[in-house]
Scaffold this motif. Structure first.
Motif: not given
Length: 168
Positions: A26-27, A159-160, A162-164, A166-167
């Motif tokens: 998912n990226a 995924t990590e 991508v999440q970082k 987004a944060e």
């Protein structure tokens, strides 16, 4: 896949010598591709579950090499060597992988990165010199499970990121 005149799938000439593993991550494929091409990323996720990687040298270019040691969860060290034989960003990477340069049992892998909506489908097709080497890799070294775990590690790592992003 091509088909024969009788409507049955035509088996590739290397089917009995290959292992094919794929996964959807998912990226975006550019991000997944970069995770494969920069040692600062590779050393964070490469290898099956419980393994760590120490890089001796790394040059990502056609003809370049990656010398590294994989450290197994039981403390066993595995010398590894890869040379890149083809690079087509962000679609494809081809490589020769063995224990060292000149390894007679080195195998060829082609990784493809296909867009799948906003995700990426990565496929790793590995071809061994003989069916026996393929079977040994699968049975003795658990290459299929190891490959699946490696792509799982890649998916978790990307995924990590991508999440970082987004944060932050």
């Amino acid at each position: 896949m091509s088909t024969t005149g009788r409507g049955t799938p035509e088996q590739s000439a290397t089917a009995d010598r290959e292992i094919v593993i794929s996964r959807v991550i998912n990226a975006p494929r550019e991000m997944v591709f970069v995770a494969f091409t920069e040692v600062r990323h590779l050393s964070r996720w490469w290898g099956p579950k419980g393994f760590t990687t120490t890089t001796q040298s790394f040059e990502f270019r056609v003809g370049g090499e990656w010398d590294f040691v994989m450290h197994g969860p039981d403390g066993t060290d595995y010398d590894e060597w890869i040379t890149w034989t083809d690079i087509a960003p962000p679609e494809r990477i081809a490589m020769l992988h063995g224990e060292s340069r000149g390894d007679p049992n080195a195998f060829e892998s082609v990784l493809t990165f296909e867009p799948d909506g906003v995700a990426t489908r990565i496929q790793m097709r590995t071809v061994f010199a003989t069916k026996e080497l393929r079977d040994e890799a699968a049975e003795k070294y658990h290459a299929i499970e190891g490959g699946q775990q490696t792509l799982s590690n890649l998916a978790a790592y990307v995924t990590e990121i991508v999440q970082k992003g987004a944060e932050g």
